[in-house]
Design an enzyme around this catalytic site. Sequence first.
Site, PDB file in Angstrom:
ATOM      1  N   THR A   1      -4.408  -7.242  -3.147  1.00 25.82           N
ATOM      2  CA  THR A   1      -5.745  -8.115  -3.914  1.00 25.82           C
ATOM      3  C   THR A   1      -5.495  -6.690  -4.545  1.00 25.82           C
ATOM      4  O   THR A   1      -6.644  -5.985  -5.265  1.00 25.82           O
ATOM      5  CB  THR A   1      -6.515  -9.079  -3.609  1.00 25.82           C
ATOM      6  OG1 THR A   1      -6.623  -9.645  -3.022  1.00 25.82           O
ATOM      7  CG2 THR A   1      -7.913  -8.906  -4.487  1.00 25.82           C
TER       8      THR A   1
ATOM      9  N   GLU B   1     -40.604  16.393  12.299  1.00 25.06           N
ATOM     10  CA  GLU B   1     -38.977  15.989  13.202  1.00 25.06           C
ATOM     11  C   GLU B   1     -39.708  16.910  14.166  1.00 25.06           C
ATOM     12  O   GLU B   1     -39.253  18.282  13.974  1.00 25.06           O
ATOM     13  CB  GLU B   1     -38.172  16.352  11.830  1.00 25.06           C
ATOM     14  CG  GLU B   1     -37.356  14.928  10.942  1.00 25.06           C
ATOM     15  CD  GLU B   1     -36.622  15.533   9.978  1.00 25.06           C
ATOM     16  OE1 GLU B   1     -34.831  15.730  11.040  1.00 25.06           O
ATOM     17  OE2 GLU B   1     -36.254  14.944   9.293  1.00 25.06           O
TER      18      GLU B   1
ATOM     19  N   VAL C   1       0.829  -1.455  -0.572  1.00 23.24           N
ATOM     20  CA  VAL C   1       0.086  -0.185  -0.012  1.00 23.24           C
ATOM     21  C   VAL C   1       0.471   1.313  -0.269  1.00 23.24           C
ATOM     22  O   VAL C   1       0.587   1.822  -0.829  1.00 23.24           O
ATOM     23  CB  VAL C   1      -1.323  -0.069   1.431  1.00 23.24           C
ATOM     24  CG1 VAL C   1      -1.581   1.275   1.362  1.00 23.24           C
ATOM     25  CG2 VAL C   1      -2.234  -0.843   1.250  1.00 23.24           C
TER      26      VAL C   1
ATOM     27  N   HIS D   1      -2.262 -15.453  10.964  1.00 26.79           N
ATOM     28  CA  HIS D   1      -3.063 -16.290   9.668  1.00 26.79           C
ATOM     29  C   HIS D   1      -2.171 -17.127   8.641  1.00 26.79           C
ATOM     30  O   HIS D   1      -0.654 -16.820   9.004  1.00 26.79           O
ATOM     31  CB  HIS D   1      -3.849 -15.429   8.520  1.00 26.79           C
ATOM     32  CG  HIS D   1      -4.147 -15.844   7.568  1.00 26.79           C
ATOM     33  ND1 HIS D   1      -5.541 -16.991   7.813  1.00 26.79           N
ATOM     34  CD2 HIS D   1      -3.931 -16.238   6.463  1.00 26.79           C
ATOM     35  CE1 HIS D   1      -5.871 -17.143   6.665  1.00 26.79           C
ATOM     36  NE2 HIS D   1      -4.749 -17.537   6.042  1.00 26.79           N
TER      37      HIS D   1
ATOM     38  N   TYR E   1      -7.757 -22.038   0.634  1.00 25.14           N
ATOM     39  CA  TYR E   1      -7.794 -21.161  -0.675  1.00 25.14           C
ATOM     40  C   TYR E   1      -6.268 -22.558  -0.837  1.00 25.14           C
ATOM     41  O   TYR E   1      -5.392 -22.651   0.181  1.00 25.14           O
ATOM     42  CB  TYR E   1      -7.678 -19.802  -0.819  1.00 25.14           C
ATOM     43  CG  TYR E   1      -6.277 -19.172   0.490  1.00 25.14           C
ATOM     44  CD1 TYR E   1      -5.088 -19.468   0.095  1.00 25.14           C
ATOM     45  CD2 TYR E   1      -6.496 -19.200   1.705  1.00 25.14           C
ATOM     46  CE1 TYR E   1      -4.929 -18.576   1.065  1.00 25.14           C
ATOM     47  CE2 TYR E   1      -6.046 -18.858   2.914  1.00 25.14           C
ATOM     48  CZ  TYR E   1      -4.599 -18.487   2.286  1.00 25.14           C
ATOM     49  OH  TYR E   1      -3.785 -17.696   3.091  1.00 25.14           O
TER      50      TYR E   1
ATOM     51  N   SER F   1       3.187  -8.332   5.615  1.00 27.20           N
ATOM     52  CA  SER F   1       2.016  -9.088   5.046  1.00 27.20           C
ATOM     53  C   SER F   1       3.016  -9.449   3.083  1.00 27.20           C
ATOM     54  O   SER F   1       2.533 -10.386   2.857  1.00 27.20           O
ATOM     55  CB  SER F   1       0.700  -8.528   5.265  1.00 27.20           C
ATOM     56  OG  SER F   1       0.611  -8.992   6.479  1.00 27.20           O
TER      57      SER F   1
ATOM     58  N   ASP G   1     -25.576  15.524   1.959  1.00 29.50           N
ATOM     59  CA  ASP G   1     -26.468  15.643   1.404  1.00 29.50           C
ATOM     60  C   ASP G   1     -27.130  16.189   3.261  1.00 29.50           C
ATOM     61  O   ASP G   1     -27.166  15.505   4.094  1.00 29.50           O
ATOM     62  CB  ASP G   1     -27.246  14.854   0.983  1.00 29.50           C
ATOM     63  CG  ASP G   1     -27.897  13.518   1.271  1.00 29.50           C
ATOM     64  OD1 ASP G   1     -27.348  12.927   2.326  1.00 29.50           O
ATOM     65  OD2 ASP G   1     -29.514  13.972   0.969  1.00 29.50           O
TER      66      ASP G   1
END
Length: 851
Positions: A386, A679, A21, A224, A278, A51, A578
């Site tokens: 990914t 309201e 990253v 992991h 996997y 990682s 908004d």
Amino acid sequence: MRTDSTLPSSAETVVVGAGAVGCSVAYHLSELGAENVVVVDKGPLPVTGGSSTHAPGIMFQTSPSQLMTKTAHYTSRLLDDAGVYDEVGGIETARSEERMDFLQRRVEHATAYGLPDPELLTPSEVTDYLPLVDEDAILGGYYSPTDGRVDGVAALQWYIGESDADFYGHTAVTDLDVTGGTVTAVETDRGRIDCERCVIATNNWGYQTGKMAGLDLPIAPVEHQYAVTEPVPELAGTDPATRVDTEAMDVPGDRSIADAMGKTPSRPVGRDQDHSLYFRTHGDALGLGSYNHETLSVDPDAMGSNTERRQASVREFTDRHWKRATHPDRDTSAKRAFEELLPVTEDLDFQTTENGIFVFTPDGMPLVGETSAVDGLWTALAIWWTHSGGYGKLLAEWMENGVPRLPSGPVPTGGIHVERFEPHAGSKPYFVDRGATQYRQVYSIVDPGWQPDDHRGLRRSPFHSHQRDLGAEFAQSGGWESPKWYDSNADLVERYADRIPDQEGWAAINRSPIEGAEHLHTRDHVSMFDMTSFASITVEGPDAADFLQRVCSNDVDVDVGRVRYSLLLNEGGNILADVTVVRLDDDEFMVTTGGGNSPGIHGSWLQSHAPDTVSVTVEEGAKSTIGLWGPKSRLLLQRVTETDVSAEGFPYFGAKRLYVGDVPAIALRVSYVGELGWELWTPTEYGARLWETLWEAGQDLDVRPMGTGALESMRLEKGYRLWGTDIDTDTDPVAAGLPFAVDTDTEFVGRDALERKREAGVDSRITPVTLDDSTDRVLAGRPVRKDGETLGYVQAGDYGYSVGESVAYTYLPVEYADAGTAVELLCEGEMYDATVRDEPLFDPGREKLLR
């Protein structure tokens, strides 16, 4: 690119972390012309020990999230062009009918979001691609031909070589200096670097890095484990070539895992999601990973060097990971599941094992953007290989140009923004537990509307005890417990039985016909809706009006007692929020915004842009609010207040301070369901009395509570937008059908960009479509098609109980967006004929609102 040993004393931008990253952010900043960018990492370059180099590099692109799918696809194309990506395809197998249904959803999401050529496979077609899979063990598969595997070390080398940034390894960050709420320097064990901007891209150590700036970033590390087998005889002769010779590199720990990860896969990467497994080939060996075990959470304060936890022994690895998940009556371990799917693994030993780290946020999405507490401090965390290229691109665009975007255009950021979490999310017990849940759910089939069981009841409105007594079915949003429907309204189902069609299958999970009954009752009578999760923001000071004029797209310099709907736009003219702007006095305004993640994102944006002469206070939870809606709402409100609430005395989009019984309140004549209504905002300590006063006075009017399920179907019938669903930072007011919320005679942020868009014309615009011959509820993220071409995807869908039709909203190319155009919607494997309609579908003349 420089990797000099002498650390610079200053830089415009410092990126902390040189993994996938951080390198992507630096590369994309350079591509946009950013100068004087420095990247530091405590490990050696390029194999830093995080990682990015111990991960197997498998990239499955398809996700229910449009943004995750698009960032993954951008990453695969970028790295493929760089020559560091193996496009071998990806196959997800199914061992159950439920999983086959899940794979059909994969096809639909991939089709909706533009991935090329997704398809379902028969068992024999799976084994044509993956001959080591036991054909009798599966029911079929999903194939995405552009999935594959990134060579992590080679990719990092490419990023570093192609970037104009300067990279420094063996440089540990010891502190982030913050002065006057702005990041000013990065302190390292080799010296101080003064800077104007800093990006935290430390991923596994994101929590610790955030603490250096006084932030509690909810980044939960989880162990992991991954194994590479000894050579497989059936793969003999497969070329195990690698792109990178790690012998010449400074590799922390045992270099065998880096060598193994670099070996080229010869066949598609695979998943067996029914068993959370996997796999991929590493030349002539198999790599195996599993989520099929108890979550191995790590205290984020105790995250030391990754080398300390790398290379768990085979015995520890096997005991902790591969053999532990065993049912009392049968072996359900990862080892057994692999042997069933890939029989060749039964007698194989592991030649390499890796004990690595993944990180998760409480909702499983990345943590990206500029922090509100520290100006100039950006985050790019909880991102895997990914999606790393895509998030690096959009963050660099965000930092340089103020508009997060990919080459395909602006992207939505509501679901990834660093400010989206509430204050409680910084509690370690909370985010570690929620991160563990996200880990367990990586391969799970998560039902629509699923709700966690832990850490509930954190935020409760003063109406909560009354709601509980009325049988509320609570759902958590932003920590708030909000009723979806009320069991006390079950009698209404029989009353409206002929207008509430049965829903079946996936779309009916965690739904109730009571939602439809509450919808119809509100249209006929009067209901009370809990809006406490919504936020009010007080803006006051001598320059309050001028400030709001500058940040709001509409003319909000209105008379005292008037309400104006407006948008906040970014520099590119796209929608940040908004809002409803209420003028309470000459120098005092109340700005209201939705619940969920809106208060943190929108409130912090207003605070960061306000001048010193304007005070901006986010009052989330400080006020309790009831939406009182329905044709009998005026009669009920008039019973409990001396203030004139007639149509003449209290017109639409008006505001008044009044008393509801003894309760002081601010009443806004607005309605998110398209009915007459108000309201009613009051300080939280008065909330319980507000509910009781209205409830007691309305019994003979058949007043009922109403939940969020009814709200959603009612707002879709009326065509009211929902930020984060229909509108986000990827949309502009023109395409979103909100021109009435823009006054170009005023000067506001994004005005010039919006004017350019208007002159150029929009490519697509939002529109409702209704199913021709079905009452089924269509789900979000499903493709809208015509003549075999995908035109767009469903933003939101529900059954419209008042209009008697199934409604979906979608953005369509303008040439297909005219009413009467025939289209098709694909959902759960069924193709529905549908027709584009004019909006709003309900009460187009606004007679109900204005009565």
